[in-house]
Scaffold this motif. Structure first.
Motif, PDB file in Angstrom:
ATOM      1  N   ILE A   1      53.285  44.348  52.255  1.00 25.37           N
ATOM      2  CA  ILE A   1      52.153  43.441  51.898  1.00 25.37           C
ATOM      3  C   ILE A   1      51.200  42.869  53.149  1.00 25.37           C
ATOM      4  O   ILE A   1      50.114  42.607  53.134  1.00 25.37           O
ATOM      5  CB  ILE A   1      53.031  42.374  51.399  1.00 25.37           C
TER       6      ILE A   1
ATOM      7  N   TRP B   1      47.738  42.771  44.254  1.00 28.92           N
ATOM      8  CA  TRP B   1      47.822  44.129  43.942  1.00 28.92           C
ATOM      9  C   TRP B   1      48.990  44.999  44.369  1.00 28.92           C
ATOM     10  O   TRP B   1      49.553  45.722  43.687  1.00 28.92           O
ATOM     11  CB  TRP B   1      46.520  44.889  44.188  1.00 28.92           C
ATOM     12  N   SER B   2      49.298  44.523  45.646  1.00 28.87           N
ATOM     13  CA  SER B   2      50.380  45.251  46.283  1.00 28.87           C
ATOM     14  C   SER B   2      51.662  44.917  46.066  1.00 28.87           C
ATOM     15  O   SER B   2      52.838  45.374  46.368  1.00 28.87           O
ATOM     16  CB  SER B   2      50.006  45.332  47.901  1.00 28.87           C
TER      17      SER B   2
ATOM     18  N   ILE C   1      48.511  45.611  54.335  1.00 30.08           N
ATOM     19  CA  ILE C   1      47.446  45.704  53.361  1.00 30.08           C
ATOM     20  C   ILE C   1      46.541  44.635  53.637  1.00 30.08           C
ATOM     21  O   ILE C   1      45.318  44.594  53.535  1.00 30.08           O
ATOM     22  CB  ILE C   1      48.261  46.044  51.960  1.00 30.08           C
TER      23      ILE C   1
END
Length: 504
Positions: free
Chosen positions: A482, A458-459, A485
């Motif tokens: 990334i 998602w990131s 997260i």
């Protein structure tokens, strides 16, 4: 155990950080071209033999027997045993070194047959190999002393020795103007590091009040017992290296740069393996050896459970990151200078494939010492033989379609096959029995990895918009975002379950 592992792992992490500085400099200067491929193979050759005859096989056969002699017969008997093994080791290494110096072109042609069509590449690689190969003798000597230090619960300097390899190579890169090529400078840096690493562990041994005298080789009862364990251990280590030799051989036929793609991918996935797997395995072997020597089987099983769950907990975040976002990671670390976008994508594909096997490779560093600690070096060889056959067959089948990534994926499959066989065999002899804490922890870790992969995917879009925030390192900020997260989600999901498992 974890305090000692943290010491080894921390120093190994420092070494890896210096290693990344080294690799970033190498990637920028060498890229992934012919000169880089020549050095990678010249560097790999002594390391292949090092893995066969030194670290893996040697530690498996030497450390438990030295620890047993130290515990049951005292320091005098243990010292005499170590001196006899050192004499035998140095004699064998001198013979191997002379043969390698004389027949370097033949060795390179056998292990990188794709270079035969380019005589200039073949002779350059052979010249570099003659510079790097004496490193094997020095590092074998260092490994024996490190094993003695580990058996005396001294881990720090032996773990710190690898830092000197990276420091010496970085120093060589800063003095490339003194050498014919950058590759020659790197080869000399490798050789100098062998002397530096040996000197460090000799200094620590003397500081601990220990010493080993050089004497003519002799075959005593202790040495014969060592050789009985060393033979199967060599075969076991050779199995791993056969698969790596297959990588070198097959990659030499692939487009230029393929050897380098595998090298840089290997450097990244080796980070958690070295910091976690090797650190835990180094501490676990003497720990299990002492417990089994005292007939404490329940204690040994408990140590193995704790080592496995801790190793997996620290390794799985890397798996999530490497599987989900290999291109941003490789680009951030190596994507500059001569290391262009095609090199980034080639190394990223190999990294993604390697990472599938990372949990198995780290777990093997815990499971295999459980056999070695009891003096059984034969069973791991039998398991590895099957895994190696599967590994090499897959390499041959996949290399034509998937190139270097196919070679890396075959390595991952072979590691899982090896782990499953060994775990089953160890459980049958009551050496491994997963307890409730272990099972709850593994379930929590699996949920954490799944959530982390989803969060990283998602990131990717958000992180891509941050590219160029740091002009000198345009890919650095996206990779950091990334990674943070993914780590945060992993900890948030897996942490509560792990805490609950520890309380029960």
């Amino acid at each position: 155990m974890w305090r000692k592992a943290a010491s080894v792992g921390g120093l190994t992490l420092v070494s890896r950080l210096f290693g990344f500085v080294r690799d970033v400099m190498m990637a920028a200067v060498l890229g992934a071209g012919p000169l880089a491929d020549a050095f990678m193979i010249a560097f790999r050759l002594p390391n292949h033999f090092r893995a066969i005859f030194a670290e893996g096989a040697f530690n498996a056969a030497f450390v438990p027997r030295y620890a047993r002699a130290l515990t049951r017969e005292g320091e005098g008997a243990a010292k005499a045993f170590a001196e006899d093994v050192l004499a035998l080791t140095l004699a064998a290494q001198i013979v191997l070194l002379v043969a390698a110096l004389i027949f370097a072109p033949t060795v390179v042609a056998l292990l990188a047959p794709g270079f035969r069509d380019d005589p200039g590449q073949l002779h350059l690689t052979a010249d570099l190999t003659r510079i790097t190969f004496p490193y094997l003798l020095l590092i074998s000597w260092m490994t024996l002393i490190a094993g003695v230090l580990n058996a005396h619960d001294r881990f720090a300097m032996a773990a710190a020795a690898s830092i000197l390899l990276n420091v010496c190579i970085i120093g060589a890169l800063l003095m490339t103007g003194l050498f014919p090529t950058v590759a020659h400078a790197l080869a000399v840096g490798v050789l100098v590091s062998g002397f530096a690493q040996l000197g460090l562990v000799v200094w620590d041994m003397r500081r601990a009040g220990l010493s080993l005298a050089l004497r003519p080789p002799r075959i005593t009862a202790h040495v014969r017992n060592f050789l009985r364990g060393f033979g199967p251990a060599v075969l076991g280590s050779a199995g791993v290296q056969i698969a790596m030799f297959a990588d070198t051989i097959l990659a030499s036929f692939l487009p230029t740069g393929s050897v380098s793609y595998l090298y840089y991918a290997d450097r990244l996935y080796q980070l958690p393996l070295a910091v976690v797997g090797i650190a835990v395995g180094t501490v676990l072997l003497p720990e299990l050896s002492r417990r089994l020597a005292a007939d404490d089987l329940p204690g040994a099983r408990d140590r193995l459970n704790r080592a496995l769950e801790g190793s997996l907990a620290l390794t799985l975040p890397f798996v999530a990151l490497f599987v989900s976002a290999p291109v941003p990671i490789v680009a951030a670390l190596f994507g500059r200078g001569a290391f262009d976008q095609s090199a980034v994508e080639g190394a990223a594909a190999a990294l993604q494939a390697y990472s599938i096997g990372l949990p198995a490779i780290v777990a093997l560093r815990c499971v295999t010492p459980a056999f070695h600690a009891s003096g059984d070096t034969a069973t791991p060889v039998k398991a590895l033989a099957f895994a190696t056959i599967m590994n090499v067959a897959l390499k041959v089948a996949l290399v034509g379609s998937f190139f270097s990534a196919g070679l890396a994926f075959a390595t991952a499959v072979g590691a899982w096959a090896n782990l499953l066989i060994l775990t089953w065999l160890l459980a049958r002899r009551d050496g491994f029995a997963p307890d409730r804490r272990f099972l709850v922890t593994v379930a929590s870790l699996a949920l954490g990895v799944a959530a982390s992969v989803a969060a990283i995917r998602w990131s990717l879009g958000i992180a891509a918009g941050m590219k160029g925030l740091i002009p000198q390192f345009p890919d650095f900020a996206p990779a950091v975002v990334i990674g943070l997260i993914g780590a945060a989600v992993y900890a948030a999901v897996a942490g509560p379950g792990m805490a609950l498992a520890r309380r029960r």
